[in-house]
Structures are given as C-alpha cells and as structure tokens.
Design an enzyme around this catalytic site. Structure first.
Site, PDB file in Angstrom:
ATOM      1  N   ASN A 110     -12.545  -0.692  -4.759  1.00  0.00           N
ATOM      2  CA  ASN A 110     -12.376  -1.187  -6.124  1.00  0.00           C
ATOM      3  C   ASN A 110     -13.639  -1.902  -6.601  1.00  0.00           C
ATOM      4  O   ASN A 110     -14.036  -2.903  -6.006  1.00  0.00           O
ATOM      5  CB  ASN A 110     -11.168  -2.143  -6.152  1.00  0.00           C
ATOM      6  CG  ASN A 110     -11.066  -2.907  -7.456  1.00  0.00           C
ATOM      7  OD1 ASN A 110     -11.619  -2.495  -8.468  1.00  0.00           O
ATOM      8  ND2 ASN A 110     -10.344  -4.012  -7.420  1.00  0.00           N
TER       9      ASN A 110
ATOM     10  N   TYR B  79       0.849  -1.197   0.000  1.00  0.00           N
ATOM     11  CA  TYR B  79       0.000   0.000   0.000  1.00  0.00           C
ATOM     12  C   TYR B  79       0.882   1.244   0.000  1.00  0.00           C
ATOM     13  O   TYR B  79       0.609   2.221  -0.716  1.00  0.00           O
ATOM     14  CB  TYR B  79      -0.923   0.005   1.226  1.00  0.00           C
ATOM     15  CG  TYR B  79      -1.871  -1.178   1.268  1.00  0.00           C
ATOM     16  CD1 TYR B  79      -3.043  -1.172   0.537  1.00  0.00           C
ATOM     17  CD2 TYR B  79      -1.574  -2.315   2.023  1.00  0.00           C
ATOM     18  CE1 TYR B  79      -3.919  -2.257   0.569  1.00  0.00           C
ATOM     19  CE2 TYR B  79      -2.435  -3.397   2.060  1.00  0.00           C
ATOM     20  CZ  TYR B  79      -3.600  -3.371   1.334  1.00  0.00           C
ATOM     21  OH  TYR B  79      -4.465  -4.446   1.359  1.00  0.00           O
TER      22      TYR B  79
ATOM     23  N   GLU C   8      -0.785 -17.386  -8.368  1.00  0.00           N
ATOM     24  CA  GLU C   8       0.207 -16.622  -9.119  1.00  0.00           C
ATOM     25  C   GLU C   8       1.607 -16.794  -8.531  1.00  0.00           C
ATOM     26  O   GLU C   8       2.542 -16.115  -8.937  1.00  0.00           O
ATOM     27  CB  GLU C   8      -0.161 -15.133  -9.110  1.00  0.00           C
ATOM     28  CG  GLU C   8      -1.507 -14.862  -9.768  1.00  0.00           C
ATOM     29  CD  GLU C   8      -1.828 -13.362  -9.865  1.00  0.00           C
ATOM     30  OE1 GLU C   8      -0.961 -12.544  -9.525  1.00  0.00           O
ATOM     31  OE2 GLU C   8      -2.942 -13.031 -10.290  1.00  0.00           O
TER      32      GLU C   8
ATOM     33  N   CYS D 112      -6.627  -5.924  -7.132  1.00  0.00           N
ATOM     34  CA  CYS D 112      -6.377  -5.432  -5.780  1.00  0.00           C
ATOM     35  C   CYS D 112      -5.797  -6.529  -4.897  1.00  0.00           C
ATOM     36  O   CYS D 112      -5.241  -6.243  -3.845  1.00  0.00           O
ATOM     37  CB  CYS D 112      -7.665  -4.885  -5.177  1.00  0.00           C
ATOM     38  SG  CYS D 112      -9.074  -5.968  -5.328  1.00  0.00           S
ATOM     39  N   HIS D 113      -5.900  -7.784  -5.330  1.00  0.00           N
ATOM     40  CA  HIS D 113      -5.346  -8.868  -4.513  1.00  0.00           C
ATOM     41  C   HIS D 113      -3.826  -8.878  -4.538  1.00  0.00           C
ATOM     42  O   HIS D 113      -3.201  -9.562  -3.743  1.00  0.00           O
ATOM     43  CB  HIS D 113      -5.884 -10.219  -4.990  1.00  0.00           C
ATOM     44  CG  HIS D 113      -5.590 -10.527  -6.422  1.00  0.00           C
ATOM     45  ND1 HIS D 113      -6.362 -10.028  -7.461  1.00  0.00           N
ATOM     46  CD2 HIS D 113      -4.604 -11.241  -7.004  1.00  0.00           C
ATOM     47  CE1 HIS D 113      -5.862 -10.458  -8.613  1.00  0.00           C
ATOM     48  NE2 HIS D 113      -4.808 -11.185  -8.364  1.00  0.00           N
TER      49      HIS D 113
END
Length: 162
Positions: free
Chosen positions: A121, A98, A156, A129-130
DNA sequence: ATCGTCATATGAA
DNA sequence: TTCATATGACGAT
C-alpha cells in the site's frame, strides 16, 4: 513527481504527488529524504499538500477526514488496486481480516496475497491498511512498524489481541 | 498457549 | 521458475 514534507503532530511525513494526485506517502523518519523540494511545487500541489495534512491529522486523531486529496494509485497491479479499494471501504472504527477481504474479492484462498498487497500500500493511513487484522483479532503486521498500527487502532477504539 | 507444517494466491527477480 | 509474503487451518506438544 513532486515530494513535499507534510508536518503533523506525529512527525513529518513525506508526500509524493504526480499530476493526478497523491501517489505515495512515507512515514516520518524514513530516511529524512524530504528536506528540499517544495520550491517547485505549483499551487495545485500546495493545495493537495494542505488537504493531505488535514486528512492525516484527522486519521491520527481517530476521526474521518472532511476532505481528501485525490489519490493516484495507478502504480499498483489490478489485484493490489482491488485490495486497496476494499480497504477504503472499511469505515473508521471497524476492522476486517485478511481472509475476509480475500473472500470479498472472490479469491477466498488469497488471504496471504491480501497481506502482501497491504504491505505494498503506497498511501498508509489514508488507505487504511491499519484496519486489517489477522484471524482471531490478532494484530498481524504493519510495514511502518507495529507501534503505528496499535496506536491508530487504539485511537479508533478497535479491539485487537497481541 | 505456542510451535511446526502445509496449502495457497500473488508479485518480483 | 524460484523465492518471499503483514495468512489461515490443523495437529502435536
């Protein structure tokens, strides 16, 4: 606004379209307000819904979507839109904090505000946003539930603690 | 490692 | 103007 259920391997999301594109995406089970609709969807919206489903499946599988529906994010404030734009620049398999995003935007003390913008979002998964973690690789929060965030990051191969 | 406290930006009521 | 935040840094325990 036209709402359509988007069924995926992870459940039925609900997508909301304006004449300009996808404006909002709700997680599965968020009140099951989907059901109806679709009957008044024109060909344009049906095509966008198809692109949306394919893009969601890609992200759920940890890969990059080949094609995107147009995103209509004009609902947000200028600051929120800058944050969401920054999120879209975080590639698959990467993450930022952030605070890093706050510094990129030229407001280095706005880490907390960035968190708020992430929470606002309207299009999770497609606006990733993850991929935003707290400092020190800690997980941070997620409006759709932390299980989603963990699952997407794991897919990911992004490391996080917590 | 965890917890409390403070500083701070932004947005909604 | 007041309140709530998906933060971060720091110090005490």
């Amino acid at each position: 606004m036209i709402s359509i259920a988007i069924s995926t391997s992870a459940g039925a999301f609900t997508a909301h379209y304006t004449s300009r594109g996808l404006a909002r995406l709700d997680f599965p089970n968020e009140r099951q307000r989907s059901a109806a609709v679709a009957h008044d969807a024109n060909a344009q919206v049906r095509a966008w819904a198809s692109l949306t489903r394919d893009a969601l499946e890609a992200v759920l599988g940890g890969s990059d979507p080949a094609k995107w529906p147009p995103l209509d994010v004009q609902s947000g404030t200028a600051f929120q839109q800058k944050v969401w734009e920054a999120l879209r620049n975080i590639g698959r398999g990467r993450s930022k904090s952030y605070g890093e995003i706050a510094r990129e935007l030229g407001t280095p003390n706005a880490a907390r505000a960035v968190g708020s913008a992430c929470g606002a979002n309207p299009i999770p998964l497609l606006i990733p946003c993850h991929r935003v973690l707290a400092s020190g690789g800690k997980l941070g929060g997620f409006s759709g539930g932390l299980d989603w965030k963990k699952r997407l990051l794991s897919r990911e191969l992004v490391a996080f603690s917590g």
